[in-house]
Enzyme design. Structure first.
Site, PDB file in Angstrom:
ATOM      1  N   ASP A  87       9.261   2.838  26.977  1.00 38.01           N
ATOM      2  CA  ASP A  87       8.572   2.429  26.060  1.00 38.01           C
ATOM      3  C   ASP A  87       6.739   3.496  26.749  1.00 38.01           C
ATOM      4  O   ASP A  87       5.964   4.320  25.290  1.00 38.01           O
ATOM      5  CB  ASP A  87       7.116   1.162  27.110  1.00 38.01           C
ATOM      6  N   ASP A  90       6.261   5.391  32.700  1.00 35.92           N
ATOM      7  CA  ASP A  90       6.974   4.942  33.527  1.00 35.92           C
ATOM      8  C   ASP A  90       8.368   4.518  33.370  1.00 35.92           C
ATOM      9  O   ASP A  90       9.095   5.076  32.392  1.00 35.92           O
ATOM     10  CB  ASP A  90       6.147   2.997  33.844  1.00 35.92           C
ATOM     11  N   TYR A 238       2.289  -5.885  29.114  1.00 41.73           N
ATOM     12  CA  TYR A 238       2.701  -6.539  28.081  1.00 41.73           C
ATOM     13  C   TYR A 238       2.268  -7.607  27.714  1.00 41.73           C
ATOM     14  O   TYR A 238       3.266  -8.481  27.008  1.00 41.73           O
ATOM     15  CB  TYR A 238       4.026  -5.396  27.167  1.00 41.73           C
ATOM     16  N   GLU A 478      -1.891   8.258  29.028  1.00 42.85           N
ATOM     17  CA  GLU A 478      -1.133   8.088  28.984  1.00 42.85           C
ATOM     18  C   GLU A 478      -0.092   8.293  27.353  1.00 42.85           C
ATOM     19  O   GLU A 478      -0.481   6.974  26.161  1.00 42.85           O
ATOM     20  CB  GLU A 478      -0.187   6.721  29.878  1.00 42.85           C
TER      21      GLU A 478
END
Length: 501
Positions: A87, A90, A238, A478
Site C-alpha cells: 500500500d 512498507d 488501517y 510516505e
C-alpha cells in the site's frame, strides 16, 4: 506604376481574406497553455503502481530496480495470495486500502478513460494487477483474505520487499469474524473493475461482476467491523473509524451501476438514510466513502434521470459546497499557499480525492446543464474545475516551496521518501541480502534515496506549507497507492482539457 497596381490588388486580396476569416472563424479553439505538463504527470502517476507491485513481476515492469517479492504469500494458510500491491512504504499487503485504490483507479478510467489515449492500457494493467489478487483473496465463499504480513514485525525492520523475512501472516474475515467495510469495499472494487473490462474482456468482466455480487451479499449479511475482530493486526494502521455503513452504501452504488439490477436500487432507496447518505461528513478517502457514494449516485439522477435518487444531488452539493472557499457552508481549511488541508497524516490523499470528485461532479452537472447551489450562492461546473486545477497545480509545484510533491516530476521533488525499496540500494546495485535492522542506518540518514519511485505522491506539506523532506517523517514523506489512484482521473481530465492528450 505596375508595382503600385500590384500592391493595391494584394492589399485588396488580404482584406478579403481577413474579412472571410472573421466571418468564419476556425472551430478549433487554440488550447490554453498550462504551467504544468499534466500528460507527463499522468504517465508517471501510473508508473508508480508498477513500483508497488508484489509477486512475480512481468518482463515489461517499468520500475526496473524492483524485483520479485512475496512469492510464497498465502502459503501459511494453503492459499495462493501472490500478487497485489504494497500500500505504501512498507511490505504489508492491506486489503482495505488496496480495494479502495482499485475502485478509484476504475472510476478514473470509467469517467476519463476515453481521453487517456496511450495511457489507457497502463491504467487497465494497474487495475488488473489488483483485481487478479482480489479474485484470489475472495476465492472461497464467505471468506476474504484481508491482509498478508505482520505489520508490527514488518515495521521493526527496514528492508527491501525482495529481502523480506518477517512473518507473512495471513488474516481473513468470515462469518465468525466479519469485516463489513473491507468486504463491501472489495465488492465495489470488483464491480467497478467489471465495467472497465466489459468491452475488452467480456469473460473477465463477468467473473469480476459475479464475484462482486457474492462478496457484497457476504458483507451485508454478516455485519461487523473488521477493526473489532482483527484489531491487534489492522489497528492502528488501517482501523476503520467511520464504521461500515459508508462502504455498504458505496458498494451498493457500484453494484447498481454495474448490474443495473433493481435489487440494488431498492437497497439504496430503503437503506440510504440509515447508511448515512445525508450526513455532513466531508472527508473522502480509504476510510470514509460517503462523499464518493453521493457523487456517484447523483449521476444516476443527473445524467440517467433516475428521479428516485434526486436527493443525492442535494447530498453531493452539500459535500461540494464544503470545499468551495468563501461559499456559505464552506467548512474546509486551506494552507496559506492554497492547499486543501484535512489532516496531518498523509493530507495529499484528501487533495487528490477531492480534486477527482470536483472534476467528476462538474462533468455530471455539465451533462445535465445544472449548477451547485450553496445556500443561495451559485457555483458553476467551471468554478469546480478551477478549484480542482489549483489543487493539482499546487501538488505539481505551484506552491510556496516551488516543489513538486510527485517524485520524478519537475525540477525539484522529495528525495528522501519514506519507502523501504526506494531508500535502500537495489538488488542489481547490492545483490547481497540487507538484514532486517541494518537498513535503519540509511532510513535515519539524510542521503537521497538511490532509487527513484517515479510518480509517487507523498503525504505532502503541513498546514503552513512546510515540507522538511525527512525520510523518517511518514506523515509527510510516505507515498501510498490511494493518494495516486484518484489523481489519475484528475490528471487525465486536465491533460485533455489543455490539449496535451
Amino acid at each position: 506604376m505596375a508595382s503600385s497596381s500590384f500592391l493595391h490588388h494584394l492589399l485588396l486580396i488580404l482584406t478579403l481574406i481577413s474579412a472571410a476569416t472573421a466571418a468564419h472563424p476556425s472551430h478549433r479553439r487554440p488550447h490554453r497553455v498550462s504551467a504544468h505538463n499534466y500528460k507527463d504527470a499522468l504517465t508517471k502517476s501510473l508508473i508508480f503502481f508498477e513500483g508497488q507491485r508484489s509477486g512475480k513481476l512481468p518482463p515489461n515492469n517499468r520500475m526496473t530496480w524492483r524485483k520479485d517479492s512475496g512469492l510464497s504469500d498465502g502459503a501459511a494458510m494453503k492459499v495462493d495470495l501472490v500478487g497485489g500491491y504494497y500500500d505504501a512504504g512498507d511490505n504489508i499487503k492491506f486489503g482495505f486500502p488496496m480495494a479502495f485504490t482499485t475502485t478509484m483507479l476504475s472510476w478514473s478510467v470509467l469517467e476519463f478513460g476515453g481521453m487517456m489515449k496511450s495511457e489507457l492500457g497502463n491504467a487497465k494493467e494497474a487495475i488488473r494487477w489488483a483485481t487478479d489478487y482480489l479474485l484470489k483473496a475472495t476465492k472461497d465463499p464467505d471468506v476474504i483474505y484481508v491482509q498478508v504480513g505482520d505489520a508490527t514485525k514488518d515495521h521493526a525492520c527496514w528492508e527491501r520487499p525482495e529481502d523480506m523475512d518477517t512473518p507473512r501472516t495471513v488474516l481473513k474475515i468470515d462469518r465468525n469474524t466479519p469485516g463489513t467495510e473491507v468486504a463491501a469495499e472489495t465488492a465495489a472494487a470488483l464491480a467497478s473493475a467489471s465495467l472497465v473490462f466489459r468491452k475488452s474482456d467480456k469473460a473477465y468482466s463477468k467473473l469480476l461482476m459475479n464475484r462482486a455480487v457474492r462478496v457484497f451479499e457476504f458483507a451485508d449479511k454478516y455485519r461487523g467491523s473488521y477493526s473489532s475482530g482483527l484489531k491487534p493486526w489492522v489497528c492502528p494502521y488501517y482501523c476503520s473509524y467511520s464504521g461500515y455503513e459508508d462502504e455498504l452504501l458505496w458498494g451498493a452504488a457500484w453494484l447498481h451501476k454495474a448490474t443495473r439490477s433493481p435489487k440494488y436500487l431498492n437497497y439504496i432507496q430503503s437503506n440510504g438514510i440509515t447508511l448515512g447518505a445525508g450526513e455532513t461528513d466531508n472527508t473522502f478517502g480509504w476510510d470514509n466513502k460517503h462523499a464518493g457514494a453521493r457523487v456517484l449516485l447523483s449521476k444516476a439522477f443527473l445524467v440517467q434521470k433516475l428521479q428516485s435518487l434526486h436527493d443525492y444531488k442535494d447530498h453531493a452539493d452539500n459535500f461540494i459546497c464544503s470545499l468551495v472557499p468563501g461559499a456559505p457552508f464552506s467548512s474546509s481549511e486551506y494552507t496559506p499557499g492554497g492547499l486543501l488541508f484535512k489532516m496531518d497524516d498523509s493530507n495529499m490523499q484528501y487533495v487528490t480525492s477531492a480534486s477527482f470528485l470536483l472534476v467528476t461532479y462538474a462533468k455530471y452537472l455539465t451533462q445535465a446543464k445544472k449548477v451547485v447551489n450553496c445556500g443561495g450562492s451559485i457555483v458553476t461546473p467551471k468554478r469546480l474545475r478551477s478549484i480542482a486545477k489549483k489543487q493539482v497545480d499546487y501538488l505539481l509545484g505551484t506552491n510556496p516551496l516551488k516543489m513538486s510533491y510527485m517524485v520524478g516530476y519537475g525540477p525539484r521533488y522529495p528525495e528522501r521518501i519514506h519507502h523501504r525499496g526506494s531508500s535502500l540500494p537495489s538488488i542489481s546495485a547490492h545483490p547481497a541480502k540487507i538484514q532486517c535492522g541494518s537498513g535503519f542506518s540509511i532510513m535515519h540518514s539524510d542521503i537521497p534515496n538511490p532509487n527513484t519511485l517515479i510518480g509517487a505522491v507523498v503525504g505532502g506539506p503541513d498546514e503552513k506549507d512546510h515540507f522538511p523532506d525527512i525520510r523518517s517523517d511518514y506523515f509527510q514523506s510516505e507515498p501510498a497507492t490511494y493518494i495516486n489512484a484518484p489523481l489519475v482521473g484528475a490528471l487525465t481530465y486536465l491533460a485533455h482539457s489543455y490539449g496535451q492528450l
